[in-house]
Design a protein around this motif. Structure first.
Motif, PDB file in Angstrom:
ATOM      1  N   VAL A 232      33.308  20.805  -8.000  1.00 33.99           N
ATOM      2  CA  VAL A 232      33.408  21.287  -6.618  1.00 33.99           C
ATOM      3  C   VAL A 232      34.560  22.271  -6.468  1.00 33.99           C
ATOM      4  CG1 VAL A 232      33.904  20.605  -4.232  1.00 33.99           C
ATOM      5  CG2 VAL A 232      32.293  19.264  -5.607  1.00 33.99           C
ATOM      6  N   ALA A 233      35.729  21.942  -7.027  1.00 34.97           N
ATOM      7  CA  ALA A 233      36.882  22.840  -6.913  1.00 34.97           C
ATOM      8  C   ALA A 233      36.614  24.169  -7.605  1.00 34.97           C
ATOM      9  CB  ALA A 233      38.130  22.171  -7.499  1.00 34.97           C
ATOM     10  N   ALA A 234      35.902  24.133  -8.745  1.00 33.96           N
ATOM     11  CA  ALA A 234      35.589  25.373  -9.454  1.00 33.96           C
ATOM     12  C   ALA A 234      34.627  26.240  -8.654  1.00 33.96           C
ATOM     13  CB  ALA A 234      34.994  25.051 -10.823  1.00 33.96           C
ATOM     14  N   LEU A 235      33.606  25.620  -8.063  1.00 33.41           N
ATOM     15  CA  LEU A 235      32.665  26.384  -7.236  1.00 33.41           C
ATOM     16  C   LEU A 235      33.369  26.952  -6.015  1.00 33.41           C
ATOM     17  CD1 LEU A 235      29.756  27.301  -6.701  1.00 33.41           C
ATOM     18  CD2 LEU A 235      29.381  25.100  -5.526  1.00 33.41           C
ATOM     19  N   ASP A 236      34.243  26.171  -5.420  1.00 30.69           N
ATOM     20  CA  ASP A 236      34.989  26.631  -4.251  1.00 30.69           C
ATOM     21  C   ASP A 236      35.878  27.820  -4.603  1.00 30.69           C
ATOM     22  OD1 ASP A 236      35.658  26.358  -1.493  1.00 30.69           O
ATOM     23  OD2 ASP A 236      37.490  25.278  -2.023  1.00 30.69           O
ATOM     24  N   ALA A 237      36.567  27.730  -5.733  1.00 36.24           N
ATOM     25  CA  ALA A 237      37.434  28.834  -6.153  1.00 36.24           C
ATOM     26  C   ALA A 237      36.622  30.100  -6.411  1.00 36.24           C
ATOM     27  CB  ALA A 237      38.215  28.438  -7.408  1.00 36.24           C
ATOM     28  N   TYR A 238      35.483  29.948  -7.083  1.00 40.01           N
ATOM     29  CA  TYR A 238      34.651  31.112  -7.370  1.00 40.01           C
ATOM     30  C   TYR A 238      34.165  31.777  -6.081  1.00 40.01           C
ATOM     31  CZ  TYR A 238      30.831  34.066  -8.824  1.00 40.01           C
ATOM     32  OH  TYR A 238      30.008  35.151  -8.987  1.00 40.01           O
ATOM     33  N   LEU A 239      33.647  30.988  -5.144  1.00 40.28           N
ATOM     34  CA  LEU A 239      33.119  31.563  -3.907  1.00 40.28           C
ATOM     35  C   LEU A 239      34.234  32.111  -3.015  1.00 40.28           C
ATOM     36  CD1 LEU A 239      30.283  29.002  -3.177  1.00 40.28           C
ATOM     37  CD2 LEU A 239      30.018  31.409  -3.823  1.00 40.28           C
ATOM     38  N   MET A 240      35.426  31.505  -3.081  1.00 39.15           N
ATOM     39  CA  MET A 240      36.569  32.057  -2.349  1.00 39.15           C
ATOM     40  C   MET A 240      36.945  33.423  -2.922  1.00 39.15           C
ATOM     41  SD  MET A 240      38.605  30.688   0.130  1.00 39.15           S
ATOM     42  CE  MET A 240      38.835  28.966  -0.261  1.00 39.15           C
ATOM     43  N   HIS A 241      36.772  33.581  -4.213  1.00 42.99           N
ATOM     44  CA  HIS A 241      37.048  34.845  -4.892  1.00 42.99           C
ATOM     45  C   HIS A 241      35.965  35.879  -4.583  1.00 42.99           C
ATOM     46  CE1 HIS A 241      38.190  37.645  -8.047  1.00 42.99           C
ATOM     47  NE2 HIS A 241      37.058  37.436  -8.713  1.00 42.99           N
ATOM     48  N   ALA A 242      34.712  35.456  -4.637  1.00 47.51           N
ATOM     49  CA  ALA A 242      33.598  36.386  -4.462  1.00 47.51           C
ATOM     50  C   ALA A 242      33.319  36.706  -2.998  1.00 47.51           C
ATOM     51  CB  ALA A 242      32.337  35.799  -5.107  1.00 47.51           C
ATOM     52  N   LEU A 243      33.492  35.704  -2.115  1.00 41.19           N
ATOM     53  CA  LEU A 243      33.188  35.860  -0.691  1.00 41.19           C
ATOM     54  C   LEU A 243      34.350  35.291   0.126  1.00 41.19           C
ATOM     55  CD1 LEU A 243      29.465  34.675  -0.735  1.00 41.19           C
ATOM     56  CD2 LEU A 243      30.250  37.025  -0.468  1.00 41.19           C
ATOM     57  N   PRO A 244      35.497  35.968   0.128  1.00 40.74           N
ATOM     58  CA  PRO A 244      36.674  35.426   0.829  1.00 40.74           C
ATOM     59  C   PRO A 244      36.410  35.275   2.320  1.00 40.74           C
ATOM     60  CG  PRO A 244      37.019  37.722   0.206  1.00 40.74           C
ATOM     61  CD  PRO A 244      35.767  37.283  -0.480  1.00 40.74           C
ATOM     62  N   HIS A 245      37.117  34.344   2.923  1.00 38.18           N
ATOM     63  CA  HIS A 245      36.963  34.097   4.351  1.00 38.18           C
ATOM     64  C   HIS A 245      37.302  35.352   5.156  1.00 38.18           C
ATOM     65  CE1 HIS A 245      36.132  29.918   3.837  1.00 38.18           C
ATOM     66  NE2 HIS A 245      37.312  29.657   3.290  1.00 38.18           N
ATOM     67  N   GLY A 246      36.536  35.599   6.191  1.00 37.43           N
ATOM     68  CA  GLY A 246      36.794  36.729   7.071  1.00 37.43           C
ATOM     69  C   GLY A 246      35.513  37.218   7.706  1.00 37.43           C
ATOM     70  N   PRO A 247      35.617  38.084   8.708  1.00 37.83           N
ATOM     71  CA  PRO A 247      34.439  38.566   9.430  1.00 37.83           C
ATOM     72  C   PRO A 247      33.409  39.233   8.528  1.00 37.83           C
ATOM     73  CG  PRO A 247      36.427  39.081  10.650  1.00 37.83           C
ATOM     74  CD  PRO A 247      36.873  38.557   9.318  1.00 37.83           C
ATOM     75  N   GLY A 248      33.862  39.924   7.467  1.00 34.78           N
ATOM     76  CA  GLY A 248      32.919  40.590   6.592  1.00 34.78           C
ATOM     77  C   GLY A 248      31.982  39.648   5.867  1.00 34.78           C
ATOM     78  N   ASN A 249      32.387  38.384   5.762  1.00 33.96           N
ATOM     79  CA  ASN A 249      31.557  37.386   5.085  1.00 33.96           C
ATOM     80  C   ASN A 249      31.102  36.280   6.027  1.00 33.96           C
ATOM     81  OD1 ASN A 249      31.515  38.569   2.483  1.00 33.96           O
ATOM     82  ND2 ASN A 249      33.626  37.900   2.163  1.00 33.96           N
ATOM     83  N   GLY A 250      31.137  36.574   7.332  1.00 38.37           N
ATOM     84  CA  GLY A 250      30.566  35.655   8.307  1.00 38.37           C
ATOM     85  C   GLY A 250      31.544  34.745   9.010  1.00 38.37           C
ATOM     86  N   GLY A 251      32.836  34.774   8.643  1.00 38.00           N
ATOM     87  CA  GLY A 251      33.808  33.874   9.247  1.00 38.00           C
ATOM     88  C   GLY A 251      34.507  34.474  10.447  1.00 38.00           C
TER      89      GLY A 251
END
Length: 277
Positions: A103-122
């Motif tokens: 879970v931590a590895a998937l979270d790190a990867y997606l945080m890297h690929a799709l960081p939080h922010g309006p451009g990615n829906g946040g």
């Protein structure tokens, strides 16, 4: 990393999301991305004015600028797990024998690929500076805003946080508190230990990202999707994972990446996805 101009469609399930990541569907090949730092954070807290406290332990993995996390029960993580992650590529860790590592590895990867922010829906939501209790309550308001249930509705709360229960109470919402640890709430209410057994009498579900690490997330997601009830996630664990499941049973996510509100008294930010904000 620059946000994608068009976000990938929602994954059908957690396992589907993993397979899409492994196939390169969310960004760079995970076999080419290695974890540079791995660490655990241990915390014990009793907010001033509260009659009970709790403990947290979190595994975090750093990939470039991103940190992914998964909470574990205190003392559950084996010795050596942290060292095993350092220098390993993400694809390998997504197949690790320990669920918190995966879970931590998937979270790190997606945080890297799709960081939080309006451009990615946040949608960023600021948390003010303050005491641990003040910040806990501010975070709770940001989370409960996403539930959208009418007064009198009953919310299944999976992962008991007293500030969340307090916020539900002030909005006239009933709740069924559930946590694997059992016990009682701040108001002496019994905490159920089998969340799935309580689903039938609830109008909405508010669940912790910890469910990703202990295996209870997918049954909750499937129930919510099948019965058409809201499933809102508050996520320190898997904050970058759960937004990619909105539309496949998850209704909304309040994502809180590391460092979490309980680590610092200064201002902070959570990122809200979905809902009616």
């Amino acid at each position: 990393m620059t946000a994608l101009t068009e976000l990938p469609a929602a994954a059908a399930s957690y396992d589907d999301l993993v397979e899409r990541v492994l196939a390169g569907g969310y960004g760079p090949d995970p076999r080419t991305r290695r974890i540079s730092v791995a660490f655990t954070t241990r915390q014990a807290v009793r907010h001033e004015g509260r009659g009970s406290g709790y403990r947290n332990e979190v595994l975090s993995l750093r990939l470039a600028e991103a940190v992914g996390s998964c909470a574990v029960e205190p003392g559950e993580l084996p010795d050596g797990a942290v060292e095993e992650c350092v220098g390993a590529d993400v694809a390998r860790l997504l197949r690790h024998e320990l669920a918190p590592v995966r879970v931590a590895a998937l979270d790190a990867y997606l945080m890297h690929a799709l960081p939080h922010g309006p451009g990615n829906g946040g949608h960023p939501c600021p948390l003010p500076a303050g005491t641990s209790l003040e910040k806990s309550r501010a975070r709770a308001e940001a989370v409960v805003d996403l539930v959208g249930a009418e007064p009198g509705a009953t919310v299944l709360v999976v992962g008991v946080v007293n500030s969340l229960l307090e916020a539900l109470r002030t909005r006239g919402l009933a709740y069924v508190p559930c946590d694997l640890k059992g016990g009682t709430t701040e108001w002496g209410e019994p905490v159920r230990t089998d969340a799935l057994a309580e689903l039938g009498r609830c109008d909405a579900v508010l669940a912790s990202g910890m469910t990703l690490g202990n295996g209870s997330f997918e049954p909750l997601r499937r129930h919510a999707r099948h019965h058409g009830i809201p499933l809102v996630m508050f996520a320190q664990t898997g904050s970058a994972i759960l937004p990619r499941l909105i539309g496949s049973g998850v209704t909304a996510v309040c994502a809180e990446p590391y460092p979490f509100f309980w680590l610092d008294g200064g201002r902070g930010t959570v990122h809200r996805y979905g809902g009616t904000l």
